[in-house]
Motif scaffolding. Sequence first.
Motif, PDB file in Angstrom:
ATOM      1  N   THR A   1      62.544  37.884 -34.606  1.00 18.45           N
ATOM      2  CA  THR A   1      61.722  39.059 -34.877  1.00 18.45           C
ATOM      3  C   THR A   1      61.286  39.669 -33.547  1.00 18.45           C
ATOM      4  OG1 THR A   1      60.941  38.117 -36.955  1.00 18.45           O
ATOM      5  CG2 THR A   1      59.618  39.886 -36.018  1.00 18.45           C
ATOM      6  N   LEU A   2      61.493  40.979 -33.408  1.00 22.48           N
ATOM      7  CA  LEU A   2      61.115  41.700 -32.193  1.00 22.48           C
ATOM      8  C   LEU A   2      60.193  42.849 -32.561  1.00 22.48           C
ATOM      9  CD1 LEU A   2      64.593  42.187 -30.438  1.00 22.48           C
ATOM     10  CD2 LEU A   2      62.884  40.440 -29.932  1.00 22.48           C
ATOM     11  N   ILE A   3      59.281  43.162 -31.650  1.00 20.72           N
ATOM     12  CA  ILE A   3      58.501  44.384 -31.776  1.00 20.72           C
ATOM     13  C   ILE A   3      58.846  45.255 -30.582  1.00 20.72           C
ATOM     14  CG2 ILE A   3      56.435  43.418 -30.649  1.00 20.72           C
ATOM     15  CD1 ILE A   3      54.811  45.228 -32.670  1.00 20.72           C
ATOM     16  N   GLU A   4      59.197  46.496 -30.855  1.00 20.74           N
ATOM     17  CA  GLU A   4      59.541  47.445 -29.794  1.00 20.74           C
ATOM     18  C   GLU A   4      58.418  48.472 -29.697  1.00 20.74           C
ATOM     19  OE1 GLU A   4      63.658  49.283 -28.924  1.00 20.74           O
ATOM     20  OE2 GLU A   4      62.537  50.814 -30.050  1.00 20.74           O
ATOM     21  N   THR A   5      57.750  48.463 -28.552  1.00 17.48           N
ATOM     22  CA  THR A   5      56.677  49.404 -28.277  1.00 17.48           C
ATOM     23  C   THR A   5      57.170  50.382 -27.215  1.00 17.48           C
ATOM     24  OG1 THR A   5      55.755  47.947 -26.579  1.00 17.48           O
ATOM     25  CG2 THR A   5      54.871  47.721 -28.812  1.00 17.48           C
ATOM     26  N   THR A   6      56.380  51.424 -26.988  1.00 17.92           N
ATOM     27  CA  THR A   6      56.666  52.360 -25.905  1.00 17.92           C
ATOM     28  C   THR A   6      55.766  51.984 -24.733  1.00 17.92           C
ATOM     29  OG1 THR A   6      57.213  54.100 -27.472  1.00 17.92           O
ATOM     30  CG2 THR A   6      56.678  54.792 -25.230  1.00 17.92           C
ATOM     31  N   GLY A   7      56.370  51.749 -23.573  1.00 23.82           N
ATOM     32  CA  GLY A   7      55.597  51.381 -22.393  1.00 23.82           C
ATOM     33  C   GLY A   7      54.524  52.415 -22.097  1.00 23.82           C
ATOM     34  N   ARG A   8      53.299  51.965 -21.943  1.00 24.27           N
ATOM     35  CA  ARG A   8      52.174  52.882 -21.768  1.00 24.27           C
ATOM     36  C   ARG A   8      52.227  53.632 -20.450  1.00 24.27           C
ATOM     37  NH1 ARG A   8      51.126  47.881 -21.282  1.00 24.27           N
ATOM     38  NH2 ARG A   8      50.081  47.011 -19.465  1.00 24.27           N
ATOM     39  N   THR A   9      52.916  53.084 -19.443  1.00 28.26           N
ATOM     40  CA  THR A   9      53.047  53.746 -18.145  1.00 28.26           C
ATOM     41  C   THR A   9      54.428  54.363 -17.982  1.00 28.26           C
ATOM     42  OG1 THR A   9      51.493  52.179 -17.178  1.00 28.26           O
ATOM     43  CG2 THR A   9      52.860  53.417 -15.654  1.00 28.26           C
ATOM     44  N   SER A  10      55.449  53.580 -18.320  1.00 26.07           N
ATOM     45  CA  SER A  10      56.831  54.017 -18.093  1.00 26.07           C
ATOM     46  C   SER A  10      57.353  54.959 -19.174  1.00 26.07           C
ATOM     47  CB  SER A  10      57.756  52.802 -18.019  1.00 26.07           C
ATOM     48  OG  SER A  10      57.850  52.186 -19.297  1.00 26.07           O
ATOM     49  N   GLY A  11      56.846  54.807 -20.408  1.00 24.14           N
ATOM     50  CA  GLY A  11      57.373  55.568 -21.525  1.00 24.14           C
ATOM     51  C   GLY A  11      58.683  55.009 -22.057  1.00 24.14           C
ATOM     52  N   LEU A  12      59.124  53.872 -21.504  1.00 22.39           N
ATOM     53  CA  LEU A  12      60.382  53.249 -21.915  1.00 22.39           C
ATOM     54  C   LEU A  12      60.160  52.275 -23.065  1.00 22.39           C
ATOM     55  CD1 LEU A  12      61.823  52.468 -18.361  1.00 22.39           C
ATOM     56  CD2 LEU A  12      62.472  54.342 -19.895  1.00 22.39           C
ATOM     57  N   PRO A  13      61.191  52.039 -23.881  1.00 17.65           N
ATOM     58  CA  PRO A  13      61.054  51.053 -24.959  1.00 17.65           C
ATOM     59  C   PRO A  13      60.924  49.645 -24.369  1.00 17.65           C
ATOM     60  CG  PRO A  13      63.233  52.108 -25.019  1.00 17.65           C
ATOM     61  CD  PRO A  13      62.475  52.704 -23.884  1.00 17.65           C
ATOM     62  N   ARG A  14      59.995  48.875 -24.924  1.00 18.44           N
ATOM     63  CA  ARG A  14      59.756  47.492 -24.496  1.00 18.44           C
ATOM     64  C   ARG A  14      59.869  46.586 -25.713  1.00 18.44           C
ATOM     65  NH1 ARG A  14      60.701  48.089 -19.350  1.00 18.44           N
ATOM     66  NH2 ARG A  14      59.244  49.474 -18.301  1.00 18.44           N
ATOM     67  N   ARG A  15      60.792  45.634 -25.646  1.00 19.70           N
ATOM     68  CA  ARG A  15      61.024  44.725 -26.774  1.00 19.70           C
ATOM     69  C   ARG A  15      60.443  43.349 -26.468  1.00 19.70           C
ATOM     70  NH1 ARG A  15      67.194  46.331 -28.617  1.00 19.70           N
ATOM     71  NH2 ARG A  15      66.621  48.436 -29.310  1.00 19.70           N
ATOM     72  N   THR A  16      59.622  42.879 -27.387  1.00 23.75           N
ATOM     73  CA  THR A  16      58.944  41.592 -27.225  1.00 23.75           C
ATOM     74  C   THR A  16      59.230  40.716 -28.440  1.00 23.75           C
ATOM     75  OG1 THR A  16      57.165  42.715 -26.034  1.00 23.75           O
ATOM     76  CG2 THR A  16      56.709  40.503 -26.851  1.00 23.75           C
ATOM     77  N   PRO A  17      59.721  39.493 -28.214  1.00 22.95           N
ATOM     78  CA  PRO A  17      59.897  38.556 -29.332  1.00 22.95           C
ATOM     79  C   PRO A  17      58.524  38.137 -29.871  1.00 22.95           C
ATOM     80  CG  PRO A  17      61.130  37.843 -27.397  1.00 22.95           C
ATOM     81  CD  PRO A  17      60.232  38.945 -26.955  1.00 22.95           C
ATOM     82  N   VAL A  18      58.387  38.129 -31.171  1.00 14.94           N
ATOM     83  CA  VAL A  18      57.145  37.710 -31.813  1.00 14.94           C
ATOM     84  C   VAL A  18      57.486  36.813 -32.999  1.00 14.94           C
ATOM     85  CG1 VAL A  18      55.791  39.726 -31.120  1.00 14.94           C
ATOM     86  CG2 VAL A  18      57.065  39.798 -33.261  1.00 14.94           C
ATOM     87  N   GLY A  19      56.509  36.076 -33.429  1.00 14.56           N
ATOM     88  CA  GLY A  19      56.668  35.281 -34.640  1.00 14.56           C
ATOM     89  C   GLY A  19      55.754  35.863 -35.685  1.00 14.56           C
ATOM     90  N   GLY A  20      56.311  36.401 -36.696  1.00 16.07           N
ATOM     91  CA  GLY A  20      55.491  37.014 -37.732  1.00 16.07           C
ATOM     92  C   GLY A  20      56.129  36.810 -39.083  1.00 16.07           C
TER      93      GLY A  20
END
Length: 131
Positions: free
Chosen positions: A31-50
């Motif tokens: 499971t991944l969550i993809e956010t938008t970097g608050r400074t870069s504006g680039l997509p950031r993918r983080t593995p999470v357990g949910g």
Amino acid sequence: MSRRHEVKFRAVTAVQRWVVNPLSRRLPFQTLIETTGRTSGLPRRTPVGGRRVGQELWIVSEYGEKSHYVRNIQADPKVRVRVGGRWHHGTARLLHQDDPRVRLRSLPRMNSLAVRAVGTNLLTVRVDLAD
């Protein structure tokens, strides 16, 4: 945050950033969550357990508002999540009033054990899925 918690935070996040996350992101059913970097504006993918429950994905962040993906959510709550190998759009919400220790009992066991072991400031995150 106490000195002990700060040292623990730095050690764990270094291992996660440079070893665990790069490997986990490659696993097709992680499971991944993809956010938008608050400074870069680039997509950031983080593995999470949910766990997905209907049109919601429930996650507990081990470092609360200190987690980068949580800080990105604060800047822009629109996210994408990969659950079961499929991507979904959604809106993330930080639930300060939810008891994260109770929430962890309903999430995948191995991830919950890891979050309890390394976490110092637990915070529940709910993603309302749009599709």
